[in-house]
Design a protein around this motif. Structure first.
Motif, short mmCIF file in Angstrom:
data_model
loop_
_atom_site.label_atom_id
_atom_site.label_comp_id
_atom_site.label_asym_id
_atom_site.label_seq_id
_atom_site.Cartn_x
_atom_site.Cartn_y
_atom_site.Cartn_z
N LYS A 266 32.77 -147.54 29.59
CA LYS A 266 31.34 -147.50 29.86
C LYS A 266 30.96 -148.72 30.69
CE LYS A 266 27.04 -146.32 27.50
NZ LYS A 266 26.40 -146.08 26.20
N ILE A 267 29.98 -148.54 31.59
CA ILE A 267 29.59 -149.61 32.51
C ILE A 267 28.08 -149.77 32.45
CG2 ILE A 267 29.68 -150.43 34.89
CD1 ILE A 267 31.92 -148.44 35.39
N TRP A 268 27.64 -151.02 32.32
CA TRP A 268 26.23 -151.37 32.50
C TRP A 268 26.15 -152.37 33.64
CZ3 TRP A 268 28.38 -151.09 27.62
CH2 TRP A 268 27.81 -150.20 26.73
N LEU A 269 25.22 -152.17 34.50
CA LEU A 269 25.02 -153.10 35.61
C LEU A 269 23.53 -153.39 35.70
CD1 LEU A 269 26.63 -154.56 37.82
CD2 LEU A 269 26.01 -152.72 39.37
N GLN A 270 23.19 -154.66 35.63
CA GLN A 270 21.79 -155.06 35.62
C GLN A 270 21.55 -156.11 36.68
OE1 GLN A 270 20.45 -156.54 31.85
NE2 GLN A 270 18.32 -156.65 32.46
N ALA A 271 20.42 -156.01 37.37
CA ALA A 271 20.04 -156.97 38.40
C ALA A 271 18.75 -157.65 38.00
CB ALA A 271 19.86 -156.27 39.74
N GLU A 272 18.72 -158.95 38.14
CA GLU A 272 17.52 -159.71 37.82
C GLU A 272 16.64 -159.75 39.07
OE1 GLU A 272 15.06 -161.72 35.27
OE2 GLU A 272 17.00 -160.80 34.83
N PRO A 273 15.44 -159.22 39.00
CA PRO A 273 14.61 -159.18 40.22
C PRO A 273 14.13 -160.56 40.63
CG PRO A 273 13.36 -158.40 38.33
CD PRO A 273 14.77 -158.61 37.84
N ALA A 274 13.99 -160.75 41.91
CA ALA A 274 13.49 -162.02 42.47
C ALA A 274 12.83 -161.73 43.80
CB ALA A 274 14.64 -163.02 42.64
N GLU A 275 11.96 -162.63 44.18
CA GLU A 275 11.30 -162.49 45.49
C GLU A 275 12.33 -162.68 46.60
OE1 GLU A 275 8.23 -161.77 46.37
OE2 GLU A 275 7.53 -161.50 44.31
N PRO A 276 12.26 -161.87 47.63
CA PRO A 276 13.22 -162.03 48.74
C PRO A 276 13.09 -163.41 49.39
CG PRO A 276 12.05 -159.94 48.91
CD PRO A 276 11.36 -160.74 47.85
N ARG A 277 14.19 -163.86 49.90
CA ARG A 277 14.20 -165.17 50.57
C ARG A 277 13.55 -165.06 51.94
NH1 ARG A 277 18.33 -168.24 53.66
NH2 ARG A 277 19.46 -166.28 53.79
N ARG A 278 12.69 -166.00 52.21
CA ARG A 278 12.05 -166.06 53.52
C ARG A 278 12.46 -167.35 54.20
NH1 ARG A 278 8.44 -164.13 49.85
NH2 ARG A 278 7.55 -162.06 50.24
N ALA A 279 13.06 -167.22 55.36
CA ALA A 279 13.55 -168.39 56.07
C ALA A 279 13.11 -168.32 57.52
CB ALA A 279 15.07 -168.47 55.98
#
Length: 596
Positions: A391-404
């Motif tokens: 079994k696989i769980w994949l989680q992403a922590e949301p963040a504001e996109p980088r602006r450069a």
């Protein structure tokens, strides 16, 4: 005030097909229940054409395969009869909410397969309602869901149109009864949506959805006996007679059939939780198929993050491994890559199963599925799971996109995404990512001093990352930290005036490790220099400055003391500036570096 409704037909099937897109071309039946009471709860259109219907037992569905002997595309195969997955349905529902929230901040979570959004005032952004509906459909398709989208003047009419008509439907205000008239009355009595709406608006005392469903079934039987089979016939009935025989719920259903129901939108605030799960039918014991599954899940996560205009700076991977009593002597074969025993020490036990967890912390918020997959592959190659994955769980922590914002006159720096992959490759080559700094200091001795590492620093020290100058008297003291892009960097080029006032910079190219040297002294000052490591480094000292004495860490076993000199040596190529120092603890001379 227009509203749009998104409805996903055969939602349990779509949740499975979203995770396994290759099933879309085949007949799929979803079953649930404990044996021997396993029954079909949902089928796609192809399976329905093959004769499979909801309510059939699993044996009946499998018998359709045996009787028809269908094995090609569009046929029902035994592999297309899948167990219902609550986790995949939760992920599909979250994706549906992400799609809606990408268009409007006012979203109603009407049911697992239905969401309603307020689209008033969005014409300036997305164009007319028809174009908006097509955009929503396309976004759902990008998230792996084939949905019906309808736009109407009130939420209930939009939901009825989405449930009753395939594709995109736009109903102009004032023509609700005309468009809805051809729909069957069964559309009104969809269990999930009907119970939720009835509970929220009619203030039904009982919260038992089954009781509401039974009541709706009775109403449907009554309408069937009256010969009322579509909404046009229901809308034409006299209101008083409907109220006397069916009560307030019957009157409400008639308003829905006429498209006259009015109610406020129950706005939901979906949590920013981006997680995908996949329960495998067979354990995976190779890295290649595991990477294939991860790639699919990463793409789904990236699509959901993109729908919310977000990125991620942390990815968490959980792998449920086959228990030892089941897997026996089988081990994960890592395509020729040796197992790393260090990863086994951090594997927690949960009952009979084993969980293998990995966390990737990114230097900057990213949204590149290829980079994520490569980083996960490199990390799993360094820390492979010790048993087949179930079994696989994949989680992403949301963040504001980088602006450069890069400057025209600033040298181009490497992209953070590419640099992360490069550092991960280097980490894979040099071994584990962290080592105890005390072990380095105690075991390396003189090498520790030469390499610039700081013994006695507690905690963990990385072998790959960004160098960080230590707060110490040691001249070349530094340690490796995780690579992080500074949030605020002054990239403005210096002005001509500032440049003219600043002193010239002399760079010291440090030799790591320092080179052994033979220094001849005259009146206590260096007179000749020679290095057995570099024959060209030989000559008379024509100028020198020093000594600068420094020492430290006398309270530990790594005590050091040195006397530095800057010397100019004349050789066949000319005059070269070096920095040399005498290691007073080891009683020998070393060349630390050369000046440009």
């Amino acid at each position: 005030m227009p509203f749009a409704a998104i409805y996903v037909p055969d939602f349990p099937v779509e949740a499975l097909v979203r995770a396994e897109p290759e099933l879309r071309e085949h007949a799929v039946a979803v079953v649930e229940g404990a044996p021997p009471l396993v029954h079909v709860v949902a089928v796609n259109e192809t399976a329905a054409q093959a004769g499979v219907e909801p309510g059939m037992t699993k044996l009946q569905a499998e018998s359709m395969v045996d009787v028809r002997c269908l094995c090609g595309a569009g046929a029902l195969a035994r592999e297309s009869i899948r167990q219902r997955s609550a986790e995949r349905e939760a992920a599909a529902h979250a994706a549906l909410l992400d799609c809606a929230c990408g268009f409007s901040p006012r979203v109603e979570d009407a049911a697992a397969d239905t969401v309603v959004l307020d689209v008033a005032g969005l014409e300036r952004i997305f164009g007319p309602p028809a174009k908006l509906a097509h955009d929503i459909t396309r976004r759902c398709s990008e998230l792996g869901l084939e949905a019906n989208v309808a736009v109407a003047s009130n939420p209930d009419t939009a939901v009825l149109a989405a449930r009753g008509f395939a594709g995109v439907t736009v109903i102009a205000e004032g023509r609700e009864a005309e468009r809805l008239g051809e729909l069957s009355v069964a559309v009104l009595l969809a269990a999930d949506w009907g119970s939720r709406v009835a509970s929220s608006e009619l203030q039904v005392a009982s919260n038992d959805n089954s009781e509401i469903a039974n009541r709706q079934s009775e109403i449907l039987d009554t309408l069937e006996r009256w010969g009322v089979r579509n909404l046009r016939a229901l809308a034409a009935l006299p209101e008083v007679a409907v109220t006397e025989r069916l009560g307030q719920q019957g009157l409400r259903l008639q308003k829905l059939a006429r498209g006259q129901a009015r109610r406020p939108l129950v706005v939901a605030e979906p949590p920013l939780r981006f997680e995908e799960a996949a329960e495998l039918e067979y354990p995976v014991d190779l890295m290649e198929p595991l990477a294939f599954l991860l790639n699919r899940m990463i793409e789904q996560l990236c699509a959901r993050l993109a729908a919310r205009a977000l990125a991620t700076n942390e990815i968490r991977l959980r792998l449920e491994l086959e228990s030892e009593r089941n897997c026996g002597t089988v081990e994960l074969r890592n395509c020729g890559i040796e197992d790393n025993a260090e990863s086994n020490s951090a594997i927690p036990q949960f009952g009979n199963s084993t969980i293998h967890e990995r966390t990737l912390r990114l230097p900057v918020p990213m949204l590149d599925a290829k980079v994520f997959l490569k980083l996960l592959q490199l990390d799993l190659q360094a820390h492979p799971p010790p048993a087949p994955v179930t079994k696989i769980w994949l989680q992403a922590e949301p963040a504001e996109p980088r602006r450069a914002q890069n400057g025209l006159f600033v040298p181009q720096a490497p992209e953070a995404e590419k640099l992360s992959v490069t550092l991960a490759r280097m980490e894979r080559v040099v071994g584990t990512s962290t080592v105890p700094s005390t072990a380095l200091g105690a075991g390396s001795g003189r090498r520790s001093t030469a390499g610039g590492r700081s013994p006695g620093i507690g905690g963990q020290e990385r072998r790959v990352g960004s160098p960080e100058i230590l707060d110490t008297h040691r001249p070349d003291g530094f340690r490796m930290r995780k690579f992080v892009v500074p949030s605020t960097v002054d990239r403005r080029p210096s002005t001509t005036t500032q440049h003219s006032k600043s002193p010239p910079i002399t760079a010291l190219r440090v030799f790591r490790p320092p080179l052994a040297a033979v220094v001849t002294l005259r009146d206590g000052r260096p007179a000749q220099l020679a290095s057995p490591d570099r024959p060209a480094m030989r000559g008379d000292v024509v100028w020198c400055a020093g000594p600068w004495r420094s020492s430290g860490e006398w309270w530990t076993e790594q005590v050091w003391s040195r006397a530095e000199w800057d010397v100019a040596v004349r050789n066949e190529e000319g005059v070269v500036l070096y920095r040399i120092f005498r290691d007073e603890i080891g009683d020998k001379w070393l060349v630390e570096g050369s000046y440009d």
